[in-house]
Scaffold this motif. Structure first.
Motif: not given
Length: 194
Positions: A99-126
């Motif tokens: 169920s926790l794996k399913a949670y992360f499968d739903l929140v790990i989304r490109t342009k929502k929680t990370f981007t591929y611009d110049n490599g992978i960059k997480g958007l939840l820093s701080g």
């Protein structure tokens, strides 16, 4: 204002060590942040659906619809609203609960929680994360992380979260020392938050 997102994943609603340690953490956190708020997300009480082809396709195409896409947006919104994240995680068959794996499968989304611009960059820093991991045996290497911590750290880092504290509780299958071990974890939490 400080906001703590608590994510529980134990299938045990009663007699769960991870939930007990989570309760203690939240109690201490509230004492430290009396004006703060806590968002509760329980992946076991309200089962998180597993990722499907339809939902994955909707992640990539805004013109497609999936009911789980709305849930994904809600879960991501909770992450953005929080300043800190508490994850309580028991070990099941050498891994995190499905169920926790399913949670992360739903929140790990490109342009929502990370981007591929110049490599992978997480958007939840701080944000800060706190991991309470519970295992029946001993699975940590001396001076190292246990498998749950390693897995969850990789996921959190992918999202841009690198400020992570760890509170492992091991050997819960040995009842003769469980009181001592839970007290040690509670002491570590208390010292961390005070």
């Amino acid at each position: 204002m400080n906001t703590l997102l608590r994510i529980d994943s134990s299938l045990r609603i009663k007699d769960s060590y991870s939930r007990r340690m989570g309760d203690y953490f939240v109690k201490q956190w509230i004492l430290k942040h009396p004006d703060g708020s806590v968002i509760e997300r329980d992946t076991a009480k309200k089962m998180t659906p597993h990722l499907t082809q339809q939902t994955f396709d909707a992640f990539l195409n805004e013109n497609l619809y999936s009911e789980d896409l709305l849930l994904s947006d809600k879960l991501i919104d909770e992450l953005y609203k929080s300043s800190e994240i508490l994850i309580t995680c028991p070990m099941y068959n050498y891994g995190i609960p499905s169920s926790l794996k399913a949670y992360f499968d739903l929140v790990i989304r490109t342009k929502k929680t990370f981007t591929y611009d110049n490599g992978i960059k997480g958007l939840l820093s701080g944000k800060k994360a706190h991991l309470i991991s519970v295992m029946g045996g001993i699975h940590s290497l001396p001076g190292g992380m246990n498998p749950l911590e390693t897995h969850l750290t990789s996921i959190l880092n992918h999202l841009g979260i690198t400020d992570i504290s760890y509170f492992p509780l091991e050997s819960t299958a040995s009842p003769e020392r469980i009181s001592e071990k839970t007290e040690l974890v509670e002491t570590a939490i208390f010292k961390y938050l005070n």
